[in-house]
Write an enzyme that holds these catalytic residues in place. Sequence first.
Site, short mmCIF file in Angstrom:
data_model
loop_
_atom_site.label_atom_id
_atom_site.label_comp_id
_atom_site.label_asym_id
_atom_site.label_seq_id
_atom_site.Cartn_x
_atom_site.Cartn_y
_atom_site.Cartn_z
N LEU A 237 -3.71 -0.21 -6.70
CA LEU A 237 -3.73 0.20 -5.29
C LEU A 237 -3.28 -0.96 -4.42
O LEU A 237 -3.75 -2.08 -4.57
CB LEU A 237 -5.14 0.59 -4.85
CG LEU A 237 -5.69 1.96 -5.25
CD1 LEU A 237 -6.98 2.21 -4.49
CD2 LEU A 237 -4.68 3.05 -4.99
N SER A 238 -2.37 -0.66 -3.50
CA SER A 238 -1.84 -1.73 -2.66
C SER A 238 -2.48 -1.67 -1.28
O SER A 238 -2.58 -0.60 -0.68
CB SER A 238 -0.32 -1.55 -2.56
OG SER A 238 0.14 -1.90 -1.28
N LYS A 239 -2.89 -2.83 -0.81
CA LYS A 239 -3.54 -2.91 0.50
C LYS A 239 -2.61 -2.44 1.60
O LYS A 239 -3.04 -1.92 2.61
CB LYS A 239 -3.94 -4.35 0.81
CG LYS A 239 -5.31 -4.69 0.32
CD LYS A 239 -5.83 -5.97 0.94
CE LYS A 239 -7.17 -6.27 0.32
NZ LYS A 239 -7.58 -7.62 0.39
N ARG A 240 -1.32 -2.65 1.41
CA ARG A 240 -0.39 -2.30 2.46
C ARG A 240 0.08 -0.84 2.36
O ARG A 240 0.23 -0.18 3.36
CB ARG A 240 0.82 -3.25 2.43
CG ARG A 240 0.54 -4.56 3.15
CD ARG A 240 1.78 -5.46 3.19
NE ARG A 240 2.27 -5.72 1.84
CZ ARG A 240 3.42 -5.25 1.37
NH1 ARG A 240 4.19 -4.51 2.13
NH2 ARG A 240 3.80 -5.53 0.14
N LYS A 241 0.30 -0.37 1.12
CA LYS A 241 0.95 0.93 1.00
C LYS A 241 -0.03 2.09 0.78
O LYS A 241 0.29 3.23 1.08
CB LYS A 241 1.97 0.89 -0.13
CG LYS A 241 3.19 0.07 0.26
CD LYS A 241 4.32 0.25 -0.74
CE LYS A 241 4.88 -1.06 -1.24
NZ LYS A 241 4.62 -1.36 -2.63
#
Length: 480
Positions: A239-243
């Site tokens: 999981l990406s913090k940005r996306k």
Amino acid sequence: MTPRVRFAPSPTGYFHVGSARTSLFNWLYARHAGGTFVLRIEDTDTERNREEWRDGILSAMAWLGLSYDEGPFLQSSLLADHTAAAEALYAAGHLYACDCSREAIDARTKDAAKPGYDGFCRERDLARSPETALRFAVPREGETIVHDVIRGDVTFANASYEDFVVVRPNGVVLYPLANLVDDRSIAITHVIRGEDLLPTTPKQVLMWEALNDCPGVESVPLPRYAHLPMLVNEQRKKLSKRKDPVAVESYRDQGYLPEAFVNYLALLGWSPRGGEEVVSRDVLIEQFALEDVSHSPAFFDVKKLAHLNGEYLRAMSLEQFIEAARPWVAPWSSPWRPTTPPPWTQEQFDEALFARVAPLVQERLTTLGEVPAMVGFFFSEVELDEAAFTKSIGDDPLGQTMLAVAVERFAGLTWLATTLHEATAELGEALGLALRKAQAPIRCAVTGTLVGPPLFESLEILGRETTLTRLRAALARASA
Ligand code: GLU
């Protein structure tokens, strides 16, 4: 011995769903075993910490109902303990002073087979100074085994670790030691945390055992470790913090229920016996076992979360539902407010009217955040959606005829959902329209859009006068 577990977040950003899952699994483990759940805020990275993020962690945990028994302790108030432990390790010969600059290390090791620090200062016996860091002398041979409840024994070759820095030249004790010193002093029995921290664990095991051998330091049994599986997105990437939508606060603001959210988080890497997926908090507590946690990555599936939330909303009593919807429909009387206010004012809102409208929408929701848009036409002037109007009225002569005949017929009708339904069906039939087609212009004129709560029940509640006014206004607009 009853278990003592801790959740040790760093307040360096929004409260991440992965942190929430870690917190929940610690909490469940403690509650299942009648143990103690401790909260420690690891706030020593002063450059990246923010007070609002610390508050965010506390309020998100309160929202999720993850109550702690001890704490919150602030790691920044425990610095003296970290330094004392580092001194003990130094005195016992486990740490050594090093004055190598990054550049010097890089120059020496650029062609080396093994990356990282080369142990240059290990035998130099340098005196400590404000220019020296302290490094841990990792055994050159042998292996370190992490006994992990979820993964079994994970073996690391000591030779694959460099002599890592424990204390910076400025005296700051780094995370791996600070974290374990604090775990020792509150007698943590199980360290349950994310898989991303597994590579740090052998360093901590080595230092933990080294501390146990230091004269004058109390020996504390090594905790059991449990590294929880990584959370991944639809592409099976971390999981990406940005996306990816990872901030727990945003789920609260969108109108997810804490019970549904907790239920969903529990399924990320663990599954209840019997395969049932809607599981109450009590059953989670009763059934939760670390041994049953999987080590494969867990897919954080927002669609499944939404589906589960809908199920929880439908399972509520009407009273519970009305109460849960309060922040969205009447934010002025709620302790917290979602980001978007409802499309009506406090004066326009009518509590008793909402109680009649609520059953019409409760069945049709995914999140509470959808309520205001769905019921806005009951409390404020209707705003016609441009595309819906054009499609069902503006560009549709039959739609306009339908409105005209409805205005006449509705004027003298007994005002009930059933009679409105019958009358609309009959008028539509006379024009060769199926009920769905016949309803569309009426729905658009009265509610502003082509989707929403059941039409005839809505009209009954809205009343004859408002309904007729809106039908006439839409007709007038069509002929203008
Ligand atoms: N403060 C660490 C982090 O947020 C967690 C450390 C731990 O759980 O041991 O990554």
